[in-house]
Design a protein around this motif. Structure first.
Motif, short mmCIF file in Angstrom:
data_model
loop_
_atom_site.label_atom_id
_atom_site.label_comp_id
_atom_site.label_asym_id
_atom_site.label_seq_id
_atom_site.Cartn_x
_atom_site.Cartn_y
_atom_site.Cartn_z
N SER A 199 2.89 0.23 -4.08
CA SER A 199 1.63 0.44 -3.37
C SER A 199 1.26 1.91 -3.42
N HIS A 222 -3.02 -11.24 0.16
CA HIS A 222 -2.71 -9.82 0.01
C HIS A 222 -2.94 -9.32 -1.41
N CYS A 245 -14.96 -4.37 1.76
CA CYS A 245 -14.66 -5.38 2.78
C CYS A 245 -14.87 -6.75 2.13
N ASN A 287 -9.44 -3.96 -3.56
CA ASN A 287 -9.04 -2.74 -2.85
C ASN A 287 -9.27 -1.54 -3.77
N ASP A 311 -0.12 4.19 0.66
CA ASP A 311 -0.94 5.01 -0.22
C ASP A 311 -0.47 6.44 -0.13
N TRP A 350 -2.35 -2.19 -6.71
CA TRP A 350 -2.66 -1.55 -5.43
C TRP A 350 -2.43 -0.05 -5.53
N ILE A 370 -4.78 1.85 5.94
CA ILE A 370 -4.66 1.08 4.70
C ILE A 370 -5.19 1.84 3.50
N ALA A 371 -6.01 2.88 3.72
CA ALA A 371 -6.55 3.65 2.60
C ALA A 371 -7.08 4.97 3.12
N CYS A 377 -8.36 -5.38 -8.10
CA CYS A 377 -8.37 -6.72 -7.53
C CYS A 377 -7.19 -7.51 -8.10
N ASN A 414 -7.13 -1.00 9.28
CA ASN A 414 -7.35 -2.44 9.19
C ASN A 414 -6.60 -3.13 10.31
N THR A 473 -10.49 -2.76 3.29
CA THR A 473 -9.34 -2.41 2.45
C THR A 473 -9.44 -1.04 1.82
N SER A 474 -10.61 -0.39 1.86
CA SER A 474 -10.73 0.87 1.14
C SER A 474 -11.94 1.65 1.64
#
Length: 584
Positions: free
Chosen positions: A319, A175, A140, A179, A379, A239, A68-69, A193, A83, A127-128
């Protein structure tokens, strides 16, 4: 069975000691039809790219799953946030599972990861990930966490510390949450955000009236000042963000526009929520002159990716964002913004043209078309050799199209122009200070940013760094290239040694970006008030004579960018002083 694992790969995983921990929860796949997926190598071969470019698999399942990141460390290794807790729409997150941070390394320079470590597998709603200050930063929601690793042995020194809290994951929208951790050129840690996940941010224990409202857009946190602020409000679901060579921040978004110049204090348009300041005169629209879908139709229609939607760019959802400042792709790509079009399964390209007081994004031909229907690019970013890494969530749905979650899939692709030269990184954490200063001349911005992070960390730990200070001050004064001057300025500031006298002198510099950054840094400690008419936090005085100088610049400076930064600065001034600057 969704993916096959070669025996050789299995041996590498086991030999490296990276098998899933005994107590790590068993992963459940709820995707009903996994049979249509390509293997990672088939997917890489099916990408349509410009002549001379190539796509190879840097890593794939089971080495990496649900990426996810990503972030980079001083040794040129890539850290991946995996994630697994993300779940079906009816459940949002499965807290019977846990998320994980892994480290991947290409030790022989063949473009594929051959070493893997697990840093932690004991977080949720991850998320990151970002690195710095002697540890690892994890977002988180509802918390920003810091896991110390002072000796850099890839093993946590202690349990995670809660740095910030107050982010939300609302029941009706799961969603748009917080992040996107990334270090800015000014030494702050930036994040994003969505507007549908409003928060009230603060350090643990902060009383509600003292918390910072977060209603979409970008926020930032200073690791030594322990201060958080909401930089912008609005949009739908940012994102991806990055900075150009002059330090201007841009982020990508979904539904109501895709590209925004992230000017501090901005209130941007929003489709479904109300701006937190009811007195905003007008909300700012996107900074692109085009759309990537036929917006005469409902935004949900663009997920079909046919006809006009396809011709314009593939759809409403974006994204990841990368402004390419590496040195491996063609020079013509330098400074352009690349973002993954989620439903269009491609990369959109934006040319960022300086215009008026800011920038306009103009559509360049799309890149990197994926034939794999499971491709879910999330990403992208360039590494030490200038090649670009793309994270693929690898599933059939998500972003309103969820048919289930396939947790045992995931890929990282590497896109290069031809065969890249192997970059010699070594371990920048062990480089001497003069070498780190010299890296500010490197043609690949990756090295510049990593060197700045090292110098900032050492300075915050108490190192004097006299040689680095002298070298960077010389670069700031004598180097004819404004980009290198800015690099030196940002690093001096991140090290805490760009004093007021130095910044005041730069207010008269011939280059607009340097003048603009001098204003920003002179007022950086003054809290930004983007929501109410009251000062948030303790008042900080304007530097002596600073307001007089700002008023003079507002009257005389011919740069629209400088005037834009002055307008942004109004929200940092005490209310009684705003009219004096606002009028000119």
């Amino acid at each position: 069975m969704k993916r096959s694992l070669s025996f050789a790969t299995l041996l590498v995983v086991i030999a490296a000691g990276t098998a899933i921990a005994d107590d790590f929860p068993a992963l459940r796949n709820t995707e009903p039809d996994p049979g249509s997926a390509m293997t990672a190598s088939q997917s890489a071969a099916s990408f349509r790219v410009p002549p001379g470019f190539r796509v190879n698999v840097f890593a794939s399942e089971p080495e990496v799953q649900n990426p996810i990141a990503m972030a980079w460390d001083a040794r040129g290794r890539i850290w991946i946030a995996e994630n697994y807790t993300y779940a079906e729409r009816t459940q949002r997150f499965d807290l019977g599972l846990r998320d994980r941070v892994i480290i991947l390394e290409d030790t022989d320079g063949d473009g594929r990861s051959d070493q893997r470590k697990v840093f932690t597998d004991n977080v949720q709603m991850l998320t990151s990930v970002e690195l710095g200050q002697g540890g690892v930063w994890l977002l988180c929601p509802p918390q920003l966490l810091f896991i110390p690793d002072r000796n850099g042995d890839d093993v946590p020194d202690a349990a995670a510390e809660v740095v910030l809290d107050g982010f939300t994951v609302p029941a009706e929208n799961y969603h748009n949450f917080a992040n996107g951790l990334r270090w800015g050129p000014d030494g702050w840690l930036y994040g994003r955000c969505g507007a549908s996940s409003p928060g009230r941010l603060g350090t643990p224990g902060t009383a509600d009236p003292e918390r910072i409202p977060m209603n979409g857009g970008l926020w930032r946190y200073h690791p030594t000042q322990k201060r958080v602020e909401a930089l912008t409000h609005g949009t739908t679901n940012p994102w991806g963000h990055d900075w150009n060579e002059f330090g201007e921040a841009f982020f990508v978004n979904t539904v109501n526009g895709h590209l925004w110049h992230a000017v501090a204090g901005s209130h941007f348009v929003r489709p479904h929520t109300i701006d937190p300041n009811p007195r905003t005169y007008a909300l700012i629209d996107q900074h692109a002159d085009h759309w990537h879908w036929d917006h005469s139709k409902d935004w949900s229609d663009s997920r079909k990716v046919t006809g006009e939607h396809d011709r314009r760019g593939g759809g409403h959802a974006h994204s990841g964002a990368m402004i390419y400042l590496g040195d491996q792709w063609p020079e013509a790509d330098r400074g352009k913004l690349f973002t993954l079009n989620f439903h269009g399964r491609r990369v959109n390209v934006e040319r960022l043209d300086r215009s008026g007081s800011g920038y306009v994004g103009r559509h360049e031909p799309d890149r990197l078309f994926a034939a794999d229907t499971w491709f879910r690019g999330i990403d992208l970013g360039y590494g030490p050799d200038g090649g670009v890494f793309v994270l693929d969530w690898s599933d059939t749905g998500e972003c309103h199209d969820s048919t289930g979650v396939h947790r045992t899939s995931g890929r990282i692709y590497k896109i290069t122009r031809g065969e890249p030269k192997r970059a010699v990184v070594g371990d920048l954490a062990k480089s001497d200070e003069r070498s780190l200063a010299d890296l500010h001349r490197h043609s690949n911005e990756w090295f510049v940013r990593m060197a700045r992070r090292q110098l900032a960390d050492r300075s915050m730990s108490g190192d004097r760094l006299d040689q680095a200070r002298e070298a960077l001050r010389t670069m700031l004064v004598d180097d004819p290239d404004p980009v290198r001057k800015l690099r030196a300025l940002w690093s001096l500031y991140a090290m805490g040694v760009a004093d007021e006298e130095l910044l005041r002198k730069l207010l008269g510099h011939e280059h607009e970006a340097i003048r603009a950054w001098a204003i920003r840094l002179l007022t950086d400690r003054m809290p930004l008030d983007t929501v109410t008419s009251q000062r948030i936090g303790p008042a900080v005085a304007v530097p002596e004579g600073g307001l007089v100088e700002f008023v003079r610049m507002a009257k005389e400076d011919r740069s629209g960018l400088v005037r834009l930064v002055l307008a942004s600065t109004l929200q940092r001034l005490p209310i009684a002083q705003r009219a004096e600057l606002a009028a000119p």
